[in-house]
Design an enzyme around this catalytic site. Structure first.
Site, mmCIF file in Angstrom:
data_model
loop_
_atom_site.group_PDB
_atom_site.id
_atom_site.type_symbol
_atom_site.label_atom_id
_atom_site.label_comp_id
_atom_site.label_asym_id
_atom_site.label_seq_id
_atom_site.Cartn_x
_atom_site.Cartn_y
_atom_site.Cartn_z
ATOM 1 N N LYS A 73 0.829 -1.198 0.000
ATOM 2 C CA LYS A 73 0.000 0.000 0.000
ATOM 3 C C LYS A 73 0.868 1.253 0.000
ATOM 4 O O LYS A 73 1.872 1.324 0.712
ATOM 5 C CB LYS A 73 -0.897 -0.027 1.240
ATOM 6 C CG LYS A 73 -1.864 1.143 1.358
ATOM 7 C CD LYS A 73 -2.707 1.000 2.618
ATOM 8 C CE LYS A 73 -3.698 2.142 2.771
ATOM 9 N NZ LYS A 73 -4.526 2.002 3.989
ATOM 10 N N SER A 149 -9.351 2.521 3.278
ATOM 11 C CA SER A 149 -8.414 3.146 2.368
ATOM 12 C C SER A 149 -7.484 2.178 1.647
ATOM 13 O O SER A 149 -6.750 2.580 0.757
ATOM 14 C CB SER A 149 -7.572 4.166 3.145
ATOM 15 O OG SER A 149 -6.772 3.526 4.125
ATOM 16 N N SER A 173 -9.859 0.484 7.502
ATOM 17 C CA SER A 173 -9.244 0.486 6.178
ATOM 18 C C SER A 173 -8.662 -0.836 5.703
ATOM 19 O O SER A 173 -8.269 -0.949 4.549
ATOM 20 C CB SER A 173 -8.145 1.561 6.112
ATOM 21 O OG SER A 173 -8.719 2.837 6.133
#
Length: 471
Positions: A73, A149, A173
């Site tokens: 990520k 996210s 997230s």
């Protein structure tokens, strides 16, 4: 090659060890898969294919995941010499100076990092639609959000580009994208993973690192690699009896499980799909021999929680904006940010240090009120997301009142457990009539990540997960 890519990371590693495929062949197959499908999904914003191929000759011999491809990520997972943007244009031109501890652990285990995945700006919302990189699309339906996210990581794993991808969770997230993309997503106990060396904590300790995967054994085995206290960390999670990987297949015993199918907010109407997901999971758990009853912590419905949680996040966003200015050598003009983060940064700047401490103290009390429920229960079962899967554009960037008003009900089952620091896992156990995944969440007492892995593995064995979106 497609058959190998359909294996989980543990299976791919075994295929390499047994000589069924070489690391180069495996990595090249994953790269080809990304190149074939990412134009549609937009999960990978910083590919590093040439560097990844060049690193194959230096893979550590005997490493447990030697040659297995992974994506990380683009938020909280710094890589030396690589761009770091956190979904924002404010970082343009910035490169990270050293690997995060967690990244180092992945490299030492033999993983090959193929690139960095899309995330909303600063990770402050539940969809992955940053202005800087455009929206990531859900592999189950490209008109829908993959969540956020960690939406880029979730979409990549659900589409079959890689078996696992890294993530982080400050308000849901990991679990929200897991739920919306039909994956396994475990948020570990606070302090289980390190944000070092760049940071001591994120969002005042409410955020933690983790990953997204298709199997419980991958979640356990990969978390084992990068969890554990690192000297200087501000938190240390309670010790585990052994590796999480060893908990897969272990008998969880007869657990006392409470479940809640209705939304904790009285002003949010019940949703039949979420209720069906929880009810079916409760029936499954009862059939596995557990004591399952309708029950939840009363504190879960406290209306003031969202105010204090949001205030703490806003203060942290304001601090992040100041740090970016120092990092790049030029202060950030708030006009550079997306409207959501402009509003949060302004709100954070308007709060005093005393305000921030008072909010943290309120959360301290909330954590104790929530923890009391676990004195008489082992696990809480809830929907992962407080609403059904939603399409791209459902959280409008030009109407913050609507966007914030929709986000609050959505995170009602996730963000409280960032505040309490408890481990929570989302499992893919339900689909809407349109075929979109709906996750269910299991939450244990602080430190009992091992119990969640045992229970999740038992569920997976009883009802194997279907990953219909794999390309």
């Amino acid at each position: 090659m497609d058959e190998v890519l359909r294996l989980d990371a543990v299976g791919q590693a075994r295929a390499v060890r047994e000589g069924l495929i070489s690391p180069r062949e495996l990595v090249e197959a994953a790269i080809a898969k990304i190149e074939a499908h990412d134009a549609e999904i937009n999960a990978v914003v910083h590919p590093r294919f040439e560097r990844a191929l060049a690193e194959l000759d230096g893979l550590p011999e005997g490493a447990p995941f030697r040659g297995v491809p992974i994506l990380v990520k683009d938020l909280g997972w710094g890589q030396a010499g690589e761009p770091y943007n956190a979904g924002s244009r404010t970082f343009d031109g910035v490169e990270v100076g050293e690997d995060a501890h967690a990244v180092t652990s992945l490299r030492e285990a033999g993983f090959v990092i193929l690139g960095r995945t899309n995330t909303p700006e600063f990770g402050t919302t539940i969809t992955t639609e940053p202005v800087a990189y455009g929206p990531t699309r859900n592999p189950y339906d490209p008109a829908y959000s993959p969540g956020g996210s960690s939406g880029g990581s979730a979409a990549a794993v659900a589409a079959g580009m890689v078996a696992v991808a890294t993530a982080s969770d400050g308000g849901g997230s990991i679990r929200i994208p897991a739920g919306m993309c039909g994956l396994v997503g475990l948020k570990p106990t606070r302090g289980r993973s390190s944000y070092g060396p760049a940071s001591g904590e994120a969002w005042s300790g409410m955020s933690t690192l983790g990953l997204l995967s298709r199997t419980v054994r991958d979640t356990a085995a990969v978390l084992d690699l990068f969890t554990g206290y690192v000297h200087g960390d501000p938190y240390d999670a309670p010790g585990l009896p052994g590796p999480l990987e060893a908990e897969v297949g272990a008998d969880p015993g007869r657990l006392r499980i409470g479940f809640v199918a209705e939304h904790p907010r009285e002003d949010v109407p019940g949703d039949p799909e979420l209720a069906a997901a929880v009810t079916a999971a409760a029936t499954l758990l009862e059939g596995l021999g557990h004591e399952v009853t309708p029950s939840r912590p009363e504190a879960l419905a406290e209306p003031d929680f969202a105010l204090h949680f949001g205030a703490i996040v806003a203060t942290n966003v304001a601090a992040e904006v100041e740090n970016i200015g120092r990092w790049r050598g030029k202060p950030v003009d708030l006009a550079e940010l997306e409207p959501r983060n402009q509003a949060m940064a302004r709100a954070g700047r308007g709060r005093s240090a005393v305000d921030h401490i008072l909010a943290l103290q309120w959360i301290d009390g909330f954590r104790r009120r929530m923890a009391a429920w676990w004195a008489d229960h082992d696990v809480l079962l809830t929907p992962t997301l407080g609403i059904q899967p939603f399409p791209l554009g459902w959280l409008p960037s030009d109407d913050l009142s609507t966007a914030f008003g929709r986000t609050g009900p959505a995170v009602a089952f996730t963000s409280p457990f960032n505040a309490t620091g408890q481990p929570a896992i989302s499992l893919p156990l339900h689909r809407t009539p349109a075929g979109l995944p709906v996750g269910v969440q299991l939450i244990a007492a602080a430190g009992r990540d091992d119990l969640l892995v045992r229970l999740a593995a038992q569920i997976e064995h009883a009802r194997p997960f279907d990953h219909a979106a794999m390309r």
